[in-house]
Scaffold this motif. Structure first.
Motif, PDB file in Angstrom:
ATOM      1  N   LYS A 766     -10.264   2.635   1.410  1.00 46.56           N
ATOM      2  CA  LYS A 766      -9.425   3.251   0.387  1.00 46.56           C
ATOM      3  C   LYS A 766      -8.076   3.553   1.042  1.00 46.56           C
ATOM      4  O   LYS A 766      -8.006   4.263   2.041  1.00 46.56           O
ATOM      5  N   LYS A 768      -3.874   4.625   0.581  1.00 50.33           N
ATOM      6  CA  LYS A 768      -2.774   5.193  -0.201  1.00 50.33           C
ATOM      7  C   LYS A 768      -1.466   4.754   0.440  1.00 50.33           C
ATOM      8  O   LYS A 768      -1.337   4.779   1.664  1.00 50.33           O
ATOM      9  N   GLN A 777       8.603   1.416  -3.918  1.00 53.28           N
ATOM     10  CA  GLN A 777       7.460   1.535  -4.837  1.00 53.28           C
ATOM     11  C   GLN A 777       7.330   0.270  -5.690  1.00 53.28           C
ATOM     12  O   GLN A 777       6.242  -0.251  -5.886  1.00 53.28           O
ATOM     13  N   LYS A 784       0.739  -5.740  -4.882  1.00 55.94           N
ATOM     14  CA  LYS A 784      -0.463  -4.934  -4.656  1.00 55.94           C
ATOM     15  C   LYS A 784      -1.710  -5.804  -4.535  1.00 55.94           C
ATOM     16  O   LYS A 784      -2.597  -5.539  -3.708  1.00 55.94           O
ATOM     17  N   SER A 795      -9.619   0.134  -2.781  1.00 56.03           N
ATOM     18  CA  SER A 795      -8.575   0.558  -3.705  1.00 56.03           C
ATOM     19  C   SER A 795      -7.265   0.707  -2.958  1.00 56.03           C
ATOM     20  O   SER A 795      -7.233   0.864  -1.733  1.00 56.03           O
ATOM     21  N   CYS A 796      -6.172   0.667  -3.720  1.00 59.11           N
ATOM     22  CA  CYS A 796      -4.837   0.847  -3.140  1.00 59.11           C
ATOM     23  C   CYS A 796      -3.998   1.627  -4.150  1.00 59.11           C
ATOM     24  O   CYS A 796      -3.608   1.082  -5.182  1.00 59.11           O
ATOM     25  N   ASP A 797      -3.770   2.908  -3.870  1.00 61.89           N
ATOM     26  CA  ASP A 797      -2.968   3.748  -4.757  1.00 61.89           C
ATOM     27  C   ASP A 797      -1.569   3.902  -4.177  1.00 61.89           C
ATOM     28  O   ASP A 797      -1.395   4.120  -2.971  1.00 61.89           O
ATOM     29  N   ILE A 798      -0.577   3.801  -5.056  1.00 64.41           N
ATOM     30  CA  ILE A 798       0.824   3.906  -4.636  1.00 64.41           C
ATOM     31  C   ILE A 798       1.423   5.135  -5.294  1.00 64.41           C
ATOM     32  O   ILE A 798       1.370   5.292  -6.524  1.00 64.41           O
ATOM     33  N   GLY A 799       1.968   6.054  -4.499  1.00 65.21           N
ATOM     34  CA  GLY A 799       2.547   7.269  -5.059  1.00 65.21           C
ATOM     35  C   GLY A 799       2.723   8.317  -3.980  1.00 65.21           C
ATOM     36  O   GLY A 799       2.765   8.006  -2.783  1.00 65.21           O
ATOM     37  N   PHE A 801       1.283  11.805  -2.154  1.00 62.01           N
ATOM     38  CA  PHE A 801       0.017  12.504  -1.924  1.00 62.01           C
ATOM     39  C   PHE A 801       0.247  13.597  -0.878  1.00 62.01           C
ATOM     40  O   PHE A 801       0.951  13.387   0.116  1.00 62.01           O
TER      41      PHE A 801
END
Length: 895
Positions: A766, A768, A777, A784, A795-799, A801
């Protein structure tokens, strides 16, 4: 060369190289034209000895030349690489004499004519070995022009030059001190003398002063036997110990000869007693001093190294025996003060291994002063340039202190001197043609000079004699002056300078525009290679085991401009793996291209850039950078920079990234997109083979022949440059390339975290991504899918954190983009174990920093160690400190 369109499972050079070379030769691809509309480019191969085998120095020399010739041939030049072999007077005669010795024969029993027949027989039987070995390396010489230094056309040139210089008063016969091999009974060039450090002695001898009973002058010498030929004792004029003795005489022991005590500034006051014996006929420094002070020169030796009648009671003794006897006799007379152990350098004949004697002898010489001045000015004016430029200083230094050149050798194999002595009137006739009678009185009682010319005399004419001079041939008009000479720094004076002098004297132009000087090949520790040390490398064995391409690429990648290079088996293995990587990448590509239909030529220019994927535009952009970097490096002869650019593009960008990035497309359902990517893949592979070809000719031709887009042969195709490849390269995009570079960096960071934390390759992670701006971004969002698929992510979340505990973080700053890569470690890592592991590594790294700091704070190390060693230490310090900082941040996150 296989007719199959498929490549075998593994690359086996032994199944490829000979067939390809024979095919190239059969197609006449190596030939240059005497008359052509193409611009000329010419390299004259430094002729290897006909007795020789290909050694690692040849392999380097030839890899450089072949790389340049193949590159220029592909760049539209009328490229001539003119091969030849050297008759190697001493070396060849020595080999044949040893062979005859085994048969119970010697050359003097056979006589000159029969002996030369034996040498020619040997040459016809074995002289071609070195040529076949050169072919194994891939040398693309114009073999129809192969020249031997005793060929008729070269002999004609040699005679013309000798006679011309003689008539100008630039060749003369005289008595001078020269290097002499008692075993070969011949003069030697300085290059044929190997200086070795040997354990010897320093004998302190007492010389009685005339008219002063029981008063002695002590001299120290490593050669007491030569005292029999002393004609003076020298002291420094400012040495207070001996000022009152200058002008007095010594009564030379054993021969009871009066010799003067002289003053000379060249005497080293600190060596020995500060008084030195002067033997002008047996020491080069003494010879110069003898000329300055007009001293008598007494030769003690016969040509076979025994003492002659000038040695009195020691006549007939060999040098070693005479030394022992002289020391014993001096000791008996009470004139041996002491003996010290002393290590010193002694010259040995490189062919016969005997000790070389400075020997006063009648020889033929070339007056060099006038012709050397022209050769000096040509370099000072930049008409001929040295690369690297610092060798200009070395060349000019030698030319400023040049002395007359001894060109005669007491051998039978070689260019016999075209001079005849008359038995009736003592007239000397020098002629381009053989004569039957004296030019002075017409007598037929003539005798030809038995000596031959120094091998370097014929080699000095090589750039123009090989092109047909003295005839005005088309080849001479087209290719002279030649373009570049590639050679080692050890023969700048022996060969380069003499070619410059001969070329300017007889063609009124320099023999080459550029002289590229490379270093010598050393072992991995930087030590000189030798069979006795067991650290020598046989290039033929390397070719048998790893192939010619891996050897060539290893050597070319190891060149540090003008410096000696280190040959490493580890590096060789790495580049053998590089060949396998290229082969496997080509196999994968050909499989992907199995259903690809090659378009009409030039259709790539009509492809719309917007129809290409980001990955396709990226690889074209990287190809453009590669073409620019390689051509720039080759123009400046920076071979290691060229190989680095090729390696980076081929391995890192094409194999590791592009072939991974295109898999979703080539294995997907979008046929139209697949065809566009297939086109980019086919064109990229075609260009990669062309770019690599001058460096690795065999593997590139074998792959090229299987490609869907190809010409008749890669070696006569066009070498890609940003200018001639402009239409295709414009399909690349710098902005898209920066986005893919960012994508690759993110995937690399994830892989590094996986490796550093010993997470199994199959474990889905996982991740980020924390971008620092909107542009980053957006770029990450567009790619992605690449990141998830190639990075093997869950998973790959962009933002943005907040909580980064129990995570590994890797910051990335690349071009306009900045991002932090965050990987969750909980459940994947035992934190206690990981903390202990990191603490242990940090301690180890801190100890390393202490050790480096200790070395760098040592003034003796900083002042005396080579600059590159000190620079490496500073670089290592910065890198290790950076690693500690990163490790400590990782440790903090695990607390």
């Amino acid at each position: 060369m296989s007719d199959s369109k498929q490549l075998s499972d593994r690359y086996d050079p032994s199944l490829v190289e000979k067939n390809l070379y024979d095919w190239w030769e059969g197609k006449n691809y190596f030939k240059a034209e005497d008359q052509s509309t193409k611009p000329p480019y010419c390299i004259i191969l430094p002729p290897p000895n006909v007795t020789g085998s290909l050694h690692i120095g040849h392999a380097l020399d030839h890899s450089i030349q072949d790389c340049l010739i193949r590159w220029k041939r592909m760049s539209g030049f009328n490229a001539l690489w003119l091969p030849g072999t050297d008759h190697a007077g001493i070396a060849t005669q020595n080999v044949v004499e040893k062979m005859l010795d085994k048969e119970g024969l010697n050359r003097k029993e056979l006589g000159r004519e029969k002996f030369l027949e034996k040498v020619w027989e040997w040459k016809h039987q074995y002289g071609g070995r070195i040529v076949e070995q050169m072919k194994r390396l891939g040398d693309s010489c114009d073999w129809d022009r192969l020249t031997f230094t005793l060929d008729d056309n070269v002999s004609k040139a040699v005679r013309k030059v000798f006679v011309n210089l003689y008539k100008k008063g630039l060749i003369y016969r005289g008595k001078r001190l020269i290097n002499w091999s008692p075993k070969l009974e011949s003069a030697l060039s300085d290059l044929e003398v190997e200086h070795r450090d040997v354990k010897g002695h320093l004998w302190h001898l007492k010389y009685p002063i005339e008219g002063a009973s029981e008063t002695f002058l002590v001299v120290a010498t490593t050669r007491p036997e030569t005292m029999l030929g002393d004609t003076a004792v020298a002291v420094h004029p400012e040495d207070e110990r001996y000022k009152n003795l200058i002008g007095k005489n010594i009564l030379l022991p054993l021969v009871n000869r009066k010799i003067p005590i002289i003053a000379d500034e060249h005497v080293e006051k600190e060596f020995g007693s500060g008084a030195v014996k002067i033997t002008p006929a047996h020491d080069f420094n003494d010879y110069q001093m003898g000329k300055r002070h007009n001293l008598e020169m007494i030769n003690l030796l016969n040509t076979n190294g025994t003492f002659n009648e000038n040695a009195g009671n020691y006549k007939g003794l060999k040098v070693k025996k005479a030394r022992e006897q002289v020391v014993a006799d001096m000791e008996e007379l009470g004139l041996l003060l002491k003996v010290e152990e002393h290590k010193h350098s002694v010259g040995h004949c490189s062919r016969s291994n005997c000790v070389v004697e400075p020997f006063l002898s009648d020889q033929w010489f070339v007056k060099t002063e006038g012709i050397a001045e022209k050769a000096k000015r040509a370099v000072e004016s930049g008409t001929t340039q040295f690369v690297p430029e610092n060798w200009t200083k070395t060349y000019l230094h030698w030319m400023n202190k040049i002395e007359d050149w001894c060109i005669s050798r007491q051998l039978w194999w070689g260019h016999q001197i075209p001079a005849w002595y008359c038995g009736d009137c003592d007239h000397l006739t020098v002629s381009e043609e053989d004569i039957n009678e004296c030019a002075g009185c017409g007598s037929d009682k003539i005798r030809r000079d038995e000596d031959v010319l120094d091998t370097w005399f014929s080699s000095g004419l090589w750039p123009f004699s090989t092109l047909g001079w003295p005839d005005e041939t088309e080849a001479l008009k087209t290719f002279y002056p030649t373009t570049v000479l590639v050679t080692g720094h050890d023969i700048i004076f022996f060969w380069v300078a003499r070619m410059m002098m001969s070329g300017l004297e007889f063609t009124k132009d320099v023999p080459f525009r550029t002289v590229y000087i490379h270093g010598l090949v050393m072992d991995s520790k930087g030590e000189k290679m030798s069979k006795s040390k067991g650290n020598s490398v046989d290039p033929l064995e390397v070719i048998d085991e790893s192939g010619a391409d891996a050897l060539r690429f290893t050597l070319l990648s190891s060149i540090m401009t003008g410096r000696n290079l280190k040959f490493s088996n580890q590096r060789l293995e790495g580049y053998r793996n590089f060949m396998n990587k290229i082969w496997n990448a080509a196999r994968f590509s050909l499989n992907v291209l199995e259903d690809f239909k090659a378009p009409a030529e030039g259709v790539e220019a009509t492809v719309n850039k917007n129809e290409l994927t980001d990955a396709d535009q990226w690889i074209i952009n990287k190809l453009a950078e590669c073409e620019k970097d390689i051509n720039s490096a080759l123009e400046q002869m920076r071979f290691s920079d060229a190989t680095a650019a090729l390696y980076k593009f081929a391995w890192n960008q094409f194999c590791d990234w592009y072939l991974e990035l295109i898999k979703p497309v080539v294995y997907g359902d979008n046929q139209e997109q697949k065809e566009k990517t297939q086109l980019v893949l086919a064109q990229t592979l075609n260009r990669l083979m062309r770019l690599l070809h001058p460096f690795t000719p065999y593997i590139t031709e074998e792959i090229f022949q299987k490609l869907p887009i190809k010409s008749e042969s890669v070696m006569i195709d066009i070498y890609p440059t940003p200018k001639n490849d402009k239409a295709w390269l414009e399909l690349g995009s710098q902005s898209v390339a920066e986005k893919i570079d960012l994508t690759c960096s993110v995937i690399t960071a994830v892989r590094n975290i996986r490796g550093e934390n010993r997470i199994k390759p199959g474990e889905k992670l996982k991740v980020k991504l924390i971008p620092f701006d909107d542009a980053t971004q957006k770029a990450l969002g567009e790619n992605k899918d690449y990141i998830i698929n190639i990075g093997r992510l869950e998973s790959c979340d962009i933002g943005q954190f907040d909580d980064l505990s129990k995570c590994a973080v890797a910051p990335i700053k690349l071009g306009p983009y900045k991002v932090e890569v965050v990987v969750h470690l909980e459940g994947l890592v035992d934190f206690d174990v990981e903390r202990k592991r990191l603490e242990k590594i940090i301690d180890k790294k801190k100890n390393e920093v202490m050790g480096i700091n200790k070395r760098l704070s040592n003034k003796n190390f900083v002042d005396n160690a080579p600059k590159e060693i000190v620079d490496d230490a500073n670089k290592q310090l910065v890198e290790t400190q950076s690693q500690i900082e990163s490790l400590e941040k990782s440790l903090a996150r695990l607390q």
